[in-house]
Design an enzyme around this catalytic site. Structure first.
Site, PDB file in Angstrom:
ATOM      1  CG  ASP A 124      21.933  -7.187 -20.052  1.00 43.26           C
ATOM      2  OD1 ASP A 124      21.444  -6.366 -20.855  1.00 43.26           O
ATOM      3  OD2 ASP A 124      22.284  -6.876 -18.900  1.00 43.26           O
ATOM      4  N   GLY A 125      23.113  -6.970 -23.121  1.00 42.66           N
ATOM      5  CA  GLY A 125      24.287  -6.275 -23.638  1.00 42.66           C
ATOM      6  C   GLY A 125      24.235  -5.891 -25.107  1.00 42.66           C
TER       7      GLY A 125
ATOM      8  NE  ARG B  80      25.473  -3.026 -21.187  1.00 39.42           N
ATOM      9  CZ  ARG B  80      25.546  -4.017 -20.300  1.00 39.42           C
ATOM     10  NH1 ARG B  80      26.590  -4.093 -19.492  1.00 39.42           N
ATOM     11  NH2 ARG B  80      24.592  -4.917 -20.239  1.00 39.42           N
TER      12      ARG B  80
ATOM     13  CG  HIS C  87      17.878  -4.859 -29.926  1.00 40.08           C
ATOM     14  ND1 HIS C  87      18.276  -5.374 -28.706  1.00 40.08           N
ATOM     15  CD2 HIS C  87      17.379  -3.620 -29.666  1.00 40.08           C
ATOM     16  CE1 HIS C  87      18.024  -4.477 -27.756  1.00 40.08           C
ATOM     17  NE2 HIS C  87      17.493  -3.403 -28.310  1.00 40.08           N
TER      18      HIS C  87
ATOM     19  CB  THR D   2       6.359  -7.013 -17.510  1.00 35.22           C
ATOM     20  OG1 THR D   2       7.282  -7.258 -16.451  1.00 35.22           O
ATOM     21  CG2 THR D   2       5.556  -8.272 -17.776  1.00 35.22           C
ATOM     22  CG  ASP D   3       9.871  -3.930 -15.384  1.00 32.96           C
ATOM     23  OD1 ASP D   3       8.822  -3.306 -15.131  1.00 32.96           O
ATOM     24  OD2 ASP D   3      10.388  -4.743 -14.605  1.00 32.96           O
TER      25      ASP D   3
ATOM     26  CD1 TRP E 192       5.404  -3.936 -21.445  1.00 34.08           C
ATOM     27  CD2 TRP E 192       5.207  -3.279 -23.584  1.00 34.08           C
ATOM     28  NE1 TRP E 192       4.815  -4.964 -22.162  1.00 34.08           N
ATOM     29  CE2 TRP E 192       4.681  -4.578 -23.471  1.00 34.08           C
ATOM     30  CE3 TRP E 192       5.198  -2.659 -24.841  1.00 34.08           C
ATOM     31  CZ2 TRP E 192       4.143  -5.279 -24.555  1.00 34.08           C
ATOM     32  CZ3 TRP E 192       4.671  -3.350 -25.919  1.00 34.08           C
ATOM     33  CH2 TRP E 192       4.150  -4.636 -25.771  1.00 34.08           C
TER      34      TRP E 192
ATOM     35  CG  LEU F 104      15.612 -27.054 -28.060  1.00 35.31           C
ATOM     36  CD1 LEU F 104      16.186 -27.194 -26.653  1.00 35.31           C
ATOM     37  CD2 LEU F 104      16.621 -26.257 -28.912  1.00 35.31           C
TER      38      LEU F 104
ATOM     39  NE  ARG G  89      21.825  -9.740 -16.504  1.00 32.75           N
ATOM     40  CZ  ARG G  89      20.765  -9.038 -16.132  1.00 32.75           C
ATOM     41  NH1 ARG G  89      19.936  -9.517 -15.233  1.00 32.75           N
ATOM     42  NH2 ARG G  89      20.515  -7.849 -16.648  1.00 32.75           N
TER      43      ARG G  89
ATOM     44  NE  ARG H 169      20.195  -5.712 -13.148  1.00 31.49           N
ATOM     45  CZ  ARG H 169      21.015  -4.665 -13.246  1.00 31.49           C
ATOM     46  NH1 ARG H 169      21.744  -4.291 -12.211  1.00 31.49           N
ATOM     47  NH2 ARG H 169      21.102  -3.983 -14.368  1.00 31.49           N
TER      48      ARG H 169
ATOM     49  CD  GLU I 236      24.553 -24.996  -9.165  1.00 25.01           C
ATOM     50  OE1 GLU I 236      25.438 -24.165  -8.881  1.00 25.01           O
ATOM     51  OE2 GLU I 236      24.018 -25.742  -8.325  1.00 25.01           O
TER      52      GLU I 236
HETATM   53  C1  FPP Z   1      19.197  -6.731 -23.553  1.00 28.92           C
HETATM   54  O1  FPP Z   1      20.114  -5.873 -24.145  1.00 28.92           O
HETATM   55  C2  FPP Z   1      18.431  -7.382 -24.553  1.00 28.92           C
HETATM   56  C3  FPP Z   1      17.095  -7.202 -24.746  1.00 28.92           C
HETATM   57  C4  FPP Z   1      16.249  -6.277 -23.970  1.00 28.92           C
HETATM   58  C5  FPP Z   1      16.418  -7.897 -25.771  1.00 28.92           C
HETATM   59  C6  FPP Z   1      16.988  -9.245 -26.080  1.00 28.92           C
HETATM   60  C7  FPP Z   1      16.613  -9.472 -27.450  1.00 28.92           C
HETATM   61  C8  FPP Z   1      17.347 -10.106 -28.376  1.00 28.92           C
HETATM   62  C9  FPP Z   1      18.610 -10.825 -28.169  1.00 28.92           C
HETATM   63  C10 FPP Z   1      16.880 -10.108 -29.739  1.00 28.92           C
HETATM   64  C11 FPP Z   1      15.429 -10.330 -29.790  1.00 28.92           C
HETATM   65  C12 FPP Z   1      15.093 -11.764 -29.739  1.00 28.92           C
HETATM   66  C13 FPP Z   1      13.895 -12.157 -30.114  1.00 28.92           C
HETATM   67  C14 FPP Z   1      13.522 -13.588 -30.271  1.00 28.92           C
HETATM   68  C15 FPP Z   1      12.927 -11.132 -30.412  1.00 28.92           C
HETATM   69  P1  FPP Z   1      20.021  -4.354 -23.763  1.00 28.92           P
HETATM   70  O2  FPP Z   1      19.295  -3.669 -24.842  1.00 28.92           O
HETATM   71  O3  FPP Z   1      19.431  -4.214 -22.409  1.00 28.92           O
HETATM   72  O4  FPP Z   1      21.528  -4.008 -23.765  1.00 28.92           O
HETATM   73  P2  FPP Z   1      22.248  -2.950 -22.821  1.00 28.92           P
HETATM   74  O5  FPP Z   1      22.107  -3.460 -21.397  1.00 28.92           O
HETATM   75  O6  FPP Z   1      23.656  -3.016 -23.285  1.00 28.92           O
HETATM   76  O7  FPP Z   1      21.592  -1.632 -23.064  1.00 28.92           O
END
Ligand code: FPP
Length: 235
Positions: free
Chosen positions: A11-12, A15, A28, A57-58, A60, A122, A173, A179, A192
């Site tokens: 996540d992140g 930001r 990304h 799924t969310d 989208w 792996l 995370r 969460r 954990e």
């Molecule tokens: C969350 O960051 C990240 C995602 C929704 C996508 C995670 C995807 C990647 C790390 C790259 C894609 C990987 C593959 C294999 C396709 P966010 O966009 O929710 O960030 P934010 O919470 O800061 O807005």
């Protein structure tokens, strides 16, 4: 302490990008680089299972342009990483639903899964159009047709997972939120949970080391008693 399976909510990206004055797409792209680093580190540490959350799924519900970027990056990732995965013995498995993915993405997934199927060092699962509740609901429907299967096997089948993957031991995370966001609800039953404030594109080897140090200090009881405690009581 035994550690077979790490799961990651990456996540992140958004930001991180915003803070650098970049677009979410660039976030990304940086996220993909962080993912490559993470796979490498976990591979080097001989941890046999890694599952990451790439698209839920969310997700989208995000703007169409961002959804397209993520799908494009995923296709690109599969096209560029499959050969090196074959060489290293990394098996790729994409979990989640496939019926809503574009045919070219599905094709790329199938190609990578087939090409890497013999990999034994792996198992790298990444979750696309994945929601744990969606999987559990579809597994429950399957159970009417395949009544004798253990429910775990139905979950694997409903999510297109390779069979026999152990539960998650350590769930990481990034991005500061605490969460699960509908990720691996069944498999995370005794995981954990490790949360970091850093954003996913900044994630690196040092973070893995810190998470592993933290994990090594956990006392896992799985609802029972610690082994040495049992030994004392029964002596
Ligand atoms: C969350 O960051 C990240 C995602 C929704 C996508 C995670 C995807 C990647 C790390 C790259 C894609 C990987 C593959 C294999 C396709 P966010 O966009 O929710 O960030 P934010 O919470 O800061 O807005």
């Amino acid at each position: 302490m035994r550690l077979e399976h790490i799961a990651v909510i990456m996540d992140g990206n958004g930001r991180w990008a915003q803070r650098q004055g970049l677009s979410r797409s660039e976030g990304h792209v940086a996220g993909i680089e962080a993912l490559k680093r993470a796979v490498d580190v976990i591979y080097q540490k001989n941890i046999p299972y890694l599952t990451v959350y790439a698209f839920s799924t969310d997700n989208w519900k995000r703007p169409q342009a961002e959804v397209s970027t993520l799908m494009h990056l995923m296709k690109n990732y599969l096209q560029h990483e499959t050969d090196s995965c074959v060489q290293k013995g990394v098996r790729i498995n994409v979990i989640g639903r496939r019926d809503r993915l574009a045919p070219d993405i599905r094709h790329e997934i199938e190609k990578s899964e087939q090409a890497t199927a013999a990999g034994h060092r792996l198992l790298f699962r990444f979750a696309v159009d994945y929601g744990a509740r969606d999987v559990i609901e579809r597994a429950a429907k399957l159970s009417k047709r395949l009544a004798c299967k253990p429910f775990r096997a139905l979950i694997e089948r409903a999510s297109h997972s390779v069979a026999g993957v152990p539960d998650v031991d350590l769930m990481i995370r990034t991005g500061g939120e605490k969460r699960l966001s509908d990720f691996l609800l069944w498999e995370n039953a005794y995981a954990e949970l490790y949360f970091l404030d850093g954003m996913w594109p900044d994630f690196g080897a040092q973070d893995v080391d810190q998470a592993l140090d933290w994990y090594s200090q956990r006392k896992r009881r799985f609802g029972g008693l610690l082994t040495d405690h049992v030994a004392v009581n029964s002596a």
